[in-house]
Design a protein around this motif. Sequence first.
Motif, PDB file in Angstrom:
ATOM      1  N   GLU A  18       0.843  -1.186   0.000  1.00  0.00           N
ATOM      2  CA  GLU A  18       0.000   0.000   0.000  1.00  0.00           C
ATOM      3  C   GLU A  18       0.881   1.240   0.000  1.00  0.00           C
ATOM      4  O   GLU A  18       2.083   1.157   0.261  1.00  0.00           O
ATOM      5  CB  GLU A  18      -0.910  -0.001   1.226  1.00  0.00           C
ATOM      6  N   VAL A  37       1.618   4.977   1.649  1.00  0.00           N
ATOM      7  CA  VAL A  37       1.352   5.821   2.810  1.00  0.00           C
ATOM      8  C   VAL A  37       2.170   7.100   2.691  1.00  0.00           C
ATOM      9  O   VAL A  37       3.244   7.113   2.096  1.00  0.00           O
ATOM     10  CB  VAL A  37       1.712   5.099   4.132  1.00  0.00           C
ATOM     11  N   THR A  38       1.616   8.179   3.243  1.00  0.00           N
ATOM     12  CA  THR A  38       2.310   9.463   3.245  1.00  0.00           C
ATOM     13  C   THR A  38       2.674   9.810   4.678  1.00  0.00           C
ATOM     14  O   THR A  38       1.820   9.789   5.569  1.00  0.00           O
ATOM     15  CB  THR A  38       1.438  10.577   2.641  1.00  0.00           C
ATOM     16  N   PRO A  61       5.301  -0.950   2.671  1.00  0.00           N
ATOM     17  CA  PRO A  61       4.540   0.171   2.099  1.00  0.00           C
ATOM     18  C   PRO A  61       5.418   1.085   1.249  1.00  0.00           C
ATOM     19  O   PRO A  61       6.602   1.262   1.520  1.00  0.00           O
ATOM     20  CB  PRO A  61       4.019   0.914   3.333  1.00  0.00           C
TER      21      PRO A  61
END
Length: 557
Positions: free
Chosen positions: A500, A502-503, A547
């Motif tokens: 995935e 993510v920031t 991620p």
Amino acid sequence: MRRWSWLAAGISAALVFTLGGAAAAYAAYPDVPHHVTVLGIEIGGKSKAGAKRALNEGLAKRAGDLAHPMTVKIEGKVATIQPEDVGLAVDVDATVGKAAKVWPNPITALFGRAEVRPVVSVDAKRLVAALKPTADAISTPATLPGITFEGTTPKPIYPVTGRGLDAQRAAEAVRNAWLHETEAVVPIADIVPVSTAADVDAMMAELALPAVAGPVTIQTEKGPLTATPQQIAASLVITSDESGKLTPHVDEAALRAALKSELDKVEVHPRNATVGDGQIVASSAGTLLDTAALATDLLPVLAKPSPREVSAAIKPVEAATTTAELAALGIKEQVSTFTTSFSGGLSSPRSINIITGAKKVDGALVKPGETFSLNGYTGPRGYAEGYQDAPIIMNGKLTPGVGGGMSQFTTTLFNAAYYAGLEDVEHQPHTIYFSTYPSVIESTIFYPNLDLKFRNNTPYGILIDTSYTEDSLTISMWSTKVYDSVTTEWGAKRNWEEPETVTVPAGPGCIAREGGKGFAQDAWRIFHKEGKEVQREKFSWRYDAEPRVTCGTPKSQ
């Protein structure tokens, strides 16, 4: 009346005869009297050795009851303790000794049994540690007296009475209640340090202030050395024991560290036998100042006025690992080696951490049957030990942390042990996959929870040799070969998982990553001897998807 007198006399005679016979029977047993029981276990009429066997056998049958958790109340707060955790046990020797002192009672022999309450043992320190989380909620810690140094200025710490667990009273309450009551009630007591404020003032005047009033000359056979007030202050420790009694001493390790530049003038350090350039490097003896004796002899001198001096011996010291010891353990050849690469040169924090670990472990000796623990060998890996901040994995993402890079060292060491054929005791691969490491057969570490352990299951000693270049780390095992070779076969990667995105807020805590897929895989360690496969060992692991991490714009202030 005469008839009743004769009848009474007859009964008395019969009773005397019967009791006399019982008493005579008792006399035949010099140790534990008849009909004595402990917790309902019959131990009477036996020698002490026989009574101990009977009691041990009876207790073994009740092992489940003895291991049942115990409830402890501390001013309304409830704690649960496990008997094994706090050393709660029946002291068999003391209990039988107590039973042997029971006065032989013919009446008991005829009409009943003599129940002896068992002697119970408990580890007071472990008990207090187990109860501490509960007690802390209602306790006020005592301030124990002492004296600290700011530079060469002594600062007094005066005692303050607290309230908390008294180890002996807690142990007594638990001992008395165990096996007899449903719960133990442990009191909170005043904790009054033994040494008073007046004692602290006296210690200040009689030791702390004179100690740093001037230097001390240390006379040695190689010439005098000088301990300055700064060095004295760094090694003089004035603290309290558990009772709060002031107990000054000179800390040997601190003294040696403080006097390093002086000691270098007179000491020759021993050198362990090790490995260099592909061959055994012989050990050599040294001569060191006896700082253990010096620390003891120095303390009374510190209370005296200047000028002051103390004598110290220089003693020959053998290497911790000698050439003869290596030969006796069969350490003669390289049995495995493994290399990993790193970037950033030798000055980057990550590289410094790897090198620090390598220097610490270089020359470690693992004797036959011993288990090597990396955490146990290096101890904590923090700033004080020379480690720096570098990326580590936290919650599946890379983030700065002290000691980053030690996982590469751990993986390299694990593989060296793996290919030497040593027994894997404990290791854990990373949660996410790094292509720079061999999948499945790699290992992370985190003090003190995650460790790397392997056992030397060979009849020979193992010497760990570490070396490094500007971009690589190599760890080799030296011993006598048990296997011709150890190889690895990998199964196919399976059960893929997409990452995935993510920031993370931009800043020092964000390390951008492209991420990677998660997967599961197996690997087999294969042992070869005399041209044949003699053993196969399976390792399996699943990697989480890493991620994709992007660093966002920092929040406005």
